[in-house]
Design a protein around this motif. Structure first.
Motif, PDB file in Angstrom:
ATOM      1  N   ARG A 223     -31.234 -17.260   2.117  1.00  0.00           N
ATOM      2  CA  ARG A 223     -30.209 -17.040   1.073  1.00  0.00           C
ATOM      3  C   ARG A 223     -31.257 -17.164  -0.112  1.00  0.00           C
ATOM      4  N   GLN A 224     -32.031 -18.163  -0.352  1.00  0.00           N
ATOM      5  CA  GLN A 224     -33.067 -18.272  -1.517  1.00  0.00           C
ATOM      6  C   GLN A 224     -34.051 -17.206  -1.574  1.00  0.00           C
ATOM      7  N   ARG A 225     -34.358 -16.494  -0.479  1.00  0.00           N
ATOM      8  CA  ARG A 225     -35.154 -15.151  -0.634  1.00  0.00           C
ATOM      9  C   ARG A 225     -34.182 -14.302  -1.367  1.00  0.00           C
ATOM     10  N   SER A 226     -33.096 -13.895  -0.880  1.00  0.00           N
ATOM     11  CA  SER A 226     -32.056 -13.149  -1.440  1.00  0.00           C
ATOM     12  C   SER A 226     -31.761 -13.181  -2.583  1.00  0.00           C
ATOM     13  N   LEU A 227     -31.598 -14.451  -3.076  1.00  0.00           N
ATOM     14  CA  LEU A 227     -31.352 -14.770  -4.553  1.00  0.00           C
ATOM     15  C   LEU A 227     -32.569 -14.433  -5.372  1.00  0.00           C
ATOM     16  N   THR A 228     -33.585 -14.867  -4.852  1.00  0.00           N
ATOM     17  CA  THR A 228     -34.828 -14.383  -5.807  1.00  0.00           C
ATOM     18  C   THR A 228     -35.091 -13.253  -5.939  1.00  0.00           C
ATOM     19  N   LEU A 229     -34.871 -12.299  -5.097  1.00  0.00           N
ATOM     20  CA  LEU A 229     -34.953 -10.815  -5.053  1.00  0.00           C
ATOM     21  C   LEU A 229     -33.792 -10.265  -6.280  1.00  0.00           C
ATOM     22  N   MET A 230     -32.491 -10.976  -6.130  1.00  0.00           N
ATOM     23  CA  MET A 230     -31.349 -10.317  -6.971  1.00  0.00           C
ATOM     24  C   MET A 230     -31.942 -10.899  -8.514  1.00  0.00           C
ATOM     25  N   ALA A 231     -32.572 -12.000  -8.765  1.00  0.00           N
ATOM     26  CA  ALA A 231     -32.932 -12.458  -9.885  1.00  0.00           C
ATOM     27  C   ALA A 231     -34.032 -11.292 -10.548  1.00  0.00           C
TER      28      ALA A 231
ATOM     29  N   MET B 257     -30.629 -14.601 -18.471  1.00  0.00           N
ATOM     30  CA  MET B 257     -29.684 -14.961 -17.764  1.00  0.00           C
ATOM     31  C   MET B 257     -30.110 -16.583 -17.126  1.00  0.00           C
ATOM     32  N   GLN B 258     -28.930 -17.231 -16.859  1.00  0.00           N
ATOM     33  CA  GLN B 258     -29.020 -18.489 -15.684  1.00  0.00           C
ATOM     34  C   GLN B 258     -28.086 -18.051 -14.813  1.00  0.00           C
ATOM     35  N   ALA B 259     -28.007 -19.027 -13.666  1.00  0.00           N
ATOM     36  CA  ALA B 259     -27.185 -18.780 -12.588  1.00  0.00           C
ATOM     37  C   ALA B 259     -25.653 -18.783 -13.074  1.00  0.00           C
ATOM     38  N   ARG B 260     -25.287 -19.621 -13.975  1.00  0.00           N
ATOM     39  CA  ARG B 260     -23.806 -19.478 -14.311  1.00  0.00           C
ATOM     40  C   ARG B 260     -23.475 -18.319 -15.290  1.00  0.00           C
ATOM     41  N   SER B 261     -24.519 -17.336 -15.465  1.00  0.00           N
ATOM     42  CA  SER B 261     -24.384 -16.151 -16.479  1.00  0.00           C
ATOM     43  C   SER B 261     -23.765 -15.203 -15.742  1.00  0.00           C
ATOM     44  N   LEU B 262     -23.523 -15.177 -14.351  1.00  0.00           N
ATOM     45  CA  LEU B 262     -23.194 -13.976 -13.477  1.00  0.00           C
ATOM     46  C   LEU B 262     -21.823 -13.662 -14.027  1.00  0.00           C
TER      47      LEU B 262
ATOM     48  N   MET C  11     -41.961 -18.692 -14.175  1.00  0.00           N
ATOM     49  CA  MET C  11     -40.702 -18.475 -13.492  1.00  0.00           C
ATOM     50  C   MET C  11     -39.408 -18.487 -14.573  1.00  0.00           C
ATOM     51  N   ASP C  12     -38.863 -17.277 -14.370  1.00  0.00           N
ATOM     52  CA  ASP C  12     -37.800 -17.316 -15.464  1.00  0.00           C
ATOM     53  C   ASP C  12     -36.646 -18.313 -15.154  1.00  0.00           C
ATOM     54  N   ASP C  13     -35.695 -18.057 -16.203  1.00  0.00           N
ATOM     55  CA  ASP C  13     -34.608 -19.209 -16.113  1.00  0.00           C
ATOM     56  C   ASP C  13     -33.585 -18.792 -14.887  1.00  0.00           C
ATOM     57  N   LEU C  14     -33.423 -17.562 -14.723  1.00  0.00           N
ATOM     58  CA  LEU C  14     -32.455 -17.172 -13.609  1.00  0.00           C
ATOM     59  C   LEU C  14     -32.849 -17.818 -12.247  1.00  0.00           C
ATOM     60  N   THR C  15     -34.125 -17.368 -11.950  1.00  0.00           N
ATOM     61  CA  THR C  15     -34.747 -17.634 -10.870  1.00  0.00           C
ATOM     62  C   THR C  15     -34.800 -19.151 -10.638  1.00  0.00           C
ATOM     63  N   TRP C  16     -35.302 -19.922 -11.610  1.00  0.00           N
ATOM     64  CA  TRP C  16     -35.133 -21.218 -11.628  1.00  0.00           C
ATOM     65  C   TRP C  16     -33.805 -22.195 -11.421  1.00  0.00           C
ATOM     66  N   THR C  17     -32.892 -21.524 -12.040  1.00  0.00           N
ATOM     67  CA  THR C  17     -31.408 -22.064 -12.203  1.00  0.00           C
ATOM     68  C   THR C  17     -30.732 -21.628 -10.456  1.00  0.00           C
ATOM     69  N   LEU C  18     -31.230 -20.561  -9.914  1.00  0.00           N
ATOM     70  CA  LEU C  18     -30.719 -20.130  -8.698  1.00  0.00           C
ATOM     71  C   LEU C  18     -31.424 -21.042  -7.480  1.00  0.00           C
TER      72      LEU C  18
ATOM     73  N   LEU D 255     -24.330 -13.091  -2.404  1.00  0.00           N
ATOM     74  CA  LEU D 255     -23.992 -12.772  -3.809  1.00  0.00           C
ATOM     75  C   LEU D 255     -22.632 -13.604  -4.023  1.00  0.00           C
ATOM     76  N   ARG D 256     -21.748 -13.594  -2.956  1.00  0.00           N
ATOM     77  CA  ARG D 256     -20.634 -14.210  -3.063  1.00  0.00           C
ATOM     78  C   ARG D 256     -20.562 -15.679  -2.936  1.00  0.00           C
ATOM     79  N   TRP D 257     -21.625 -16.102  -2.405  1.00  0.00           N
ATOM     80  CA  TRP D 257     -22.185 -17.552  -2.313  1.00  0.00           C
ATOM     81  C   TRP D 257     -22.642 -18.153  -3.660  1.00  0.00           C
ATOM     82  N   TRP D 258     -23.121 -17.194  -4.359  1.00  0.00           N
ATOM     83  CA  TRP D 258     -23.647 -17.617  -5.577  1.00  0.00           C
ATOM     84  C   TRP D 258     -22.440 -17.556  -6.615  1.00  0.00           C
ATOM     85  N   ALA D 259     -21.537 -16.448  -6.482  1.00  0.00           N
ATOM     86  CA  ALA D 259     -20.362 -16.524  -7.355  1.00  0.00           C
ATOM     87  C   ALA D 259     -19.464 -17.809  -7.211  1.00  0.00           C
TER      88      ALA D 259
END
Length: 287
Positions: free
Chosen positions: A26-34, A45-50, A1-8, A79-83
Motif C-alpha cells: 500500500r505504501q509503495r502504491s501511494l508513493t507512486l501515486m504521489a 497537495m497533502q493527503a487530505r487534499s485528495l 520529500m514533498d508534502d504529499l508523499t510525507w503526509t501519505l 486509492l479507496r483506502w486513502w480516500a
C-alpha cells in the motif's frame, strides 16, 4: 520529500491495516501515486487534499499506460483506502465498472502449473530448497513458505498458517492428504527445529532475496506456478477427473451431478489457497 508523499507515509503509519506485506504494498502504491500526481502538475497537495480531479488524473495515467485489469483494481483499492482514511470515501464509486474498469476475466484453460525438477538440486541454500518443496506440497505463497515454522504449523492432519505469514493477514489451514506431504513436513521440521525457514542470522527480507537469487541462478522462475500445480492436483483428487487447465472436461461437458462436485471442489481449493472468492480458482484449474 514533498508534502504529499510525507503526509501519505504518516497516514500509513497511523493506519496499519492488514499484514506487513499488505502495508508495504500500500505504501509503495501511494508513493507512486504521489509522484504521478506531482508529474501531472499537482504540486501543492497533502493527503487530505485528495479530490475528484486527482482521481481522474491518476485514472487517465493508468489507462494510458495500458495496465492490466488486475493492476488497475489493486491500485484503485489503495486509492479507496486513502480516500476512506481522510473521510472522503464517496470520491470513488464502489463498482469499478463506473470508472471504465472492466471486470477481471478469470476464465482460462491455459495451464500455468509448474513442478520441481532436477533444477531443485542446484539450489545451494537448504532453507530455500525446503521452502520450494513446501510451496509445491501445500500450494503456499512465497512469503508463506519462507516464514513457515514447521513444528508450530504441524497439527497432525493439517498445517496451520499464522496470519502474519499470509496475504491479507488471515490465518488458514491446509490438509495433509498424501504421504508425500507428510514426508516433506517431517524433513522441514528436522531442518528448522523450533524455528522457521529463515536462518537465525537473517531477516525475512534478506531470506527473500536469497530465495529470489537462488531460484534465478537455478533457472527457476514464476514459482507461483507451484500453487497452480497444487490446485490442479487437488481438483483431480476431489473430483475424480483432471482439471480443465490440465486437459480435463470443461464446465459444459459436466453433468449436473458433476457440476455440483466441481463447485464443492472449487470451494475447498479456494480456502486452501487462501482466496475468499471461489471464482479466482478458475485461474488455477480452468473452467
Amino acid at each position: 520529500m514533498d508534502d504529499l508523499t510525507w503526509t501519505l507515509k504518516q497516514l500509513c503509519r497511523r493506519n496499519r491495516d492488514g499484514s506487513f506485506a499488505t502495508q508495504a504494498d500500500r505504501q509503495r502504491s501511494l508513493t507512486l501515486m504521489a509522484r504521478q500526481l506531482r508529474d501531472a502538475g499537482f504540486n501543492q497537495m497533502q493527503a487530505r487534499s485528495l479530490k475528484g480531479k486527482h482521481v481522474d488524473a491518476l485514472l487517465s495515467q493508468w489507462q494510458a499506460q495500458g495496465l492490466s485489469t488486475g493492476t488497475l483494481k489493486n491500485r484503485l483499492s489503495h486509492l479507496r483506502w486513502w480516500a476512506e482514511k481522510i473521510g472522503k470515501g464517496g470520491l470513488l464509486p464502489a463498482d469499478n465498472r463506473q470508472l471504465g474498469i472492466p471486470e477481471r476475466q478469470y476464465s482460462t484453460n491455459q495451464s500455468k502449473a509448474q513442478t520441481l525438477d532436477e533444477r531443485l538440486d542446484t539450489i545451494r541454500d537448504p532453507y530455500v530448497k525446503m521452502s520450494l518443496r513446501l510451496q509445491a506440497a501445500f500450494g503456499l505463497r512465497r512469503q508463506e513458505c519462507i516464514k513457515f515454522q514447521p513444528t508450530w504449523a504441524d497439527r497432525g492432519d493439517h498445517i496451520a498458517l499464522k496470519g502474519s505469514w499470509t496475504k491479507g493477514g488471515k490465518p488458514r489451514s491446509v490438509p495433509i492428504t498424501t504421504p508425500q506431504q507428510r514426508a516433506v513436513l517431517d524433513v522441514a521440521r528436522t531442518l528448522a527445529r523450533a524455528g522457521s525457514l529463515i536462518p537465525a542470522h537473517k531477516s525475512y527480507i534478506q531470506q527473500q532475496h536469497v530465495y529470489d537469487g537462488q531460484c534465478k541462478a537455478a533457472g527457476l522462475s514464476n514459482m507461483h506456478g507451484l500453487r497452480h500445480q497444487y490446485a490442479q492436483a487437488r481438483y483431480e483428487a476431489l473430483t475424480g477427473w483432471q482439471a480443465p487447465a490440465a486437459g480435463g472436461p470443461t464446465a459444459r461437458d459436466l453433468t449436473p451431478a458433476q457440476r455440483q462436485i466441481d463447485a464443492q471442489a472449487r470451494q475447498i481449493i479456494s480456502h486452501e489457497l487462501g482466496h475468499e472468492r471461489p471464482q479466482i480458482v478458475t485461474l488455477y484449474v480452468g473452467r
